[in-house]
Motif scaffolding. Structure first.
Motif, PDB file in Angstrom:
ATOM      1  N   THR A   1      11.826  -2.432  -5.405  1.00  0.00           N
ATOM      2  CA  THR A   1      10.545  -1.930  -5.874  1.00  0.00           C
ATOM      3  C   THR A   1      10.715  -0.644  -6.681  1.00  0.00           C
ATOM      4  OG1 THR A   1       9.554  -2.891  -3.891  1.00  0.00           O
ATOM      5  CG2 THR A   1       8.187  -1.405  -5.153  1.00  0.00           C
TER       6      THR A   1
ATOM      7  N   ASP B   1       4.619   7.515  -7.018  1.00  0.00           N
ATOM      8  CA  ASP B   1       5.214   6.210  -7.277  1.00  0.00           C
ATOM      9  C   ASP B   1       6.164   5.786  -6.163  1.00  0.00           C
ATOM     10  OD1 ASP B   1       3.767   5.746  -9.579  1.00  0.00           O
ATOM     11  OD2 ASP B   1       5.316   6.512 -10.913  1.00  0.00           O
TER      12      ASP B   1
ATOM     13  N   LYS C   1       3.957   4.549  -3.432  1.00  0.00           N
ATOM     14  CA  LYS C   1       3.474   3.201  -3.783  1.00  0.00           C
ATOM     15  C   LYS C   1       4.573   2.170  -3.541  1.00  0.00           C
ATOM     16  CE  LYS C   1       0.876   5.142  -7.557  1.00  0.00           C
ATOM     17  NZ  LYS C   1       0.775   5.170  -9.022  1.00  0.00           N
TER      18      LYS C   1
ATOM     19  N   LEU D   1      -3.579   4.245  -9.757  1.00  0.00           N
ATOM     20  CA  LEU D   1      -3.187   3.402  -8.629  1.00  0.00           C
ATOM     21  C   LEU D   1      -2.695   2.032  -9.092  1.00  0.00           C
ATOM     22  CD1 LEU D   1      -3.113   3.465  -5.528  1.00  0.00           C
ATOM     23  CD2 LEU D   1      -5.439   2.555  -5.544  1.00  0.00           C
TER      24      LEU D   1
ATOM     25  N   THR E   1      -0.207   0.959 -10.761  1.00  0.00           N
ATOM     26  CA  THR E   1       1.200   0.585 -10.615  1.00  0.00           C
ATOM     27  C   THR E   1       1.480   0.006  -9.226  1.00  0.00           C
ATOM     28  OG1 THR E   1       1.676   2.916 -10.173  1.00  0.00           O
ATOM     29  CG2 THR E   1       2.212   2.093 -12.369  1.00  0.00           C
ATOM     30  N   LEU E   2       0.678   0.361  -8.236  1.00  0.00           N
ATOM     31  CA  LEU E   2       0.825  -0.270  -6.922  1.00  0.00           C
ATOM     32  C   LEU E   2       0.533  -1.766  -7.043  1.00  0.00           C
ATOM     33  CD1 LEU E   2       1.192  -0.345  -3.854  1.00  0.00           C
ATOM     34  CD2 LEU E   2      -1.197   0.403  -3.640  1.00  0.00           C
TER      35      LEU E   2
ATOM     36  N   VAL F   1       4.659   1.382   0.183  1.00  0.00           N
ATOM     37  CA  VAL F   1       3.517   0.550   0.563  1.00  0.00           C
ATOM     38  C   VAL F   1       3.712  -0.881   0.055  1.00  0.00           C
ATOM     39  CG1 VAL F   1       1.034   0.195   0.189  1.00  0.00           C
ATOM     40  CG2 VAL F   1       1.905   2.485   0.692  1.00  0.00           C
ATOM     41  N   ALA F   2       4.098  -1.032  -1.203  1.00  0.00           N
ATOM     42  CA  ALA F   2       4.288  -2.365  -1.780  1.00  0.00           C
ATOM     43  C   ALA F   2       5.365  -3.142  -1.030  1.00  0.00           C
ATOM     44  CB  ALA F   2       4.639  -2.259  -3.263  1.00  0.00           C
TER      45      ALA F   2
END
Length: 193
Positions: free
Chosen positions: A132, A170, A173, A44, A46-47, A176-177
Motif C-alpha cells: 500500500t 498518507d 491511510k 481523503l 487517496t484512501l 487503514v487500507a
C-alpha cells in the motif's frame, strides 16, 4: 451468446468498479486541507484509491480510479472541494490524479500476487503495508511531485519537500487500507480471482 448477453462475472466486475469509484468520489466530500506549502490539498480520496487496489486487485482497482479521474476531467465535481474539469489535469494536482490509476494498479497487483498468499497474519499485514505504501504513496508521489513542479514552476526539490507534509496522513491511510483490505479478503477469499 448474443451481443446483449452479459456474463455474471462481467456484471459483478462492473458493480465492484462502480462501488469503489463511488467510494473514491464520496471521499471527495470531505473538505480538502490546504497547507500553503505546495498548491496541492490534503484529501481523503487517496484512501479510496488505496482501498480500490487492495480490495479489487490491479485491473478493477485501476478502473475504479480511472472512472473517477475521467468523470472529473469531464467536468463532474468529484474531486475534493468540488473540483472537476480539464483544468484540474493541467493544474498542480494533475499528476496525482494520474498516479491514482497507477497506484491502484500497483497495490492491486502486489495484493493479488503476493500479500494474500502469505500465511502468517503478521507477515501478511507487513506485506500489505509495503504494498500500500509502494503504490499509494511512492507511485502517486512519483507522478504528482514532478507534475506539480512542472505546472507551478517550483524546483523539483521544493515540490518534493512540500510533499512531505502529506506523508503522515498518507501513511495512516495506508495502515487503514491494509487492515480493511485484509479483513475483506479473509471474509471473501475469492475476491481477487
Amino acid at each position: 451468446m448474443t451481443a446483449t448477453t452479459v456474463r455474471p462475472s462481467q456484471t459483478k466486475n462492473t458493480v465492484y468498479i462502480a462501488i469503489f469509484a463511488a467510494l473514491i468520489a464520496a471521499m471527495g466530500l470531505v473538505p480538502p486541507i490546504t497547507l500553503g506549502i505546495v498548491p496541492v490539498p490534503i484529501t481523503l480520496q487517496t484512501l479510496g484509491v488505496m482501498l480500490a487496489g487492495a480490495v479489487l486487485g490491479p485491473w478493477r482497482g485501476a478502473m475504479a480510479s480511472l472512472v473517477v479521474v475521467v468523470l472529473s476531467l469531464a467536468g463532474l465535481p468529484l474531486l475534493a472541494g468540488g473540483r472537476g474539469g480539464l483544468g484540474v489535469l493541467f493544474g498542480p494536482t494533475g499528476g496525482y490524479l494520474l498516479g491514482w490509476v497507477l497506484g491502484s494498479l500497483v497495490i492491486g497487483a502486489l495484493f493479488k500476487y503476493w500479500v494474500i498468499r502469505i500465511e502468517s497474519k503478521p507477515a501478511q499485514i507487513a506485506a500489505g503495508l509495503v504494498a500500500t505504501i509502494l503504490g499509494g504513496v511512492i507511485v502517486i508521489y512519483a507522478c504528482g511531485v514532478p507534475w506539480t513542479a512542472m505546472t507551478t514552476g517550483l524546483e523539483l526539490k521544493t515540490s518534493l519537500v512540500g510533499s512531505f507534509a502529506f506523508l503522515p496522513g498518507d501513511l495512516l491511510k495506508a495502515v487503514v487500507a491494509t487492515l480493511v483490505a485484509l479483513t475483506v479478503h479473509r471474509s471473501y477469499r475469492g475476491l481477487l480471482k
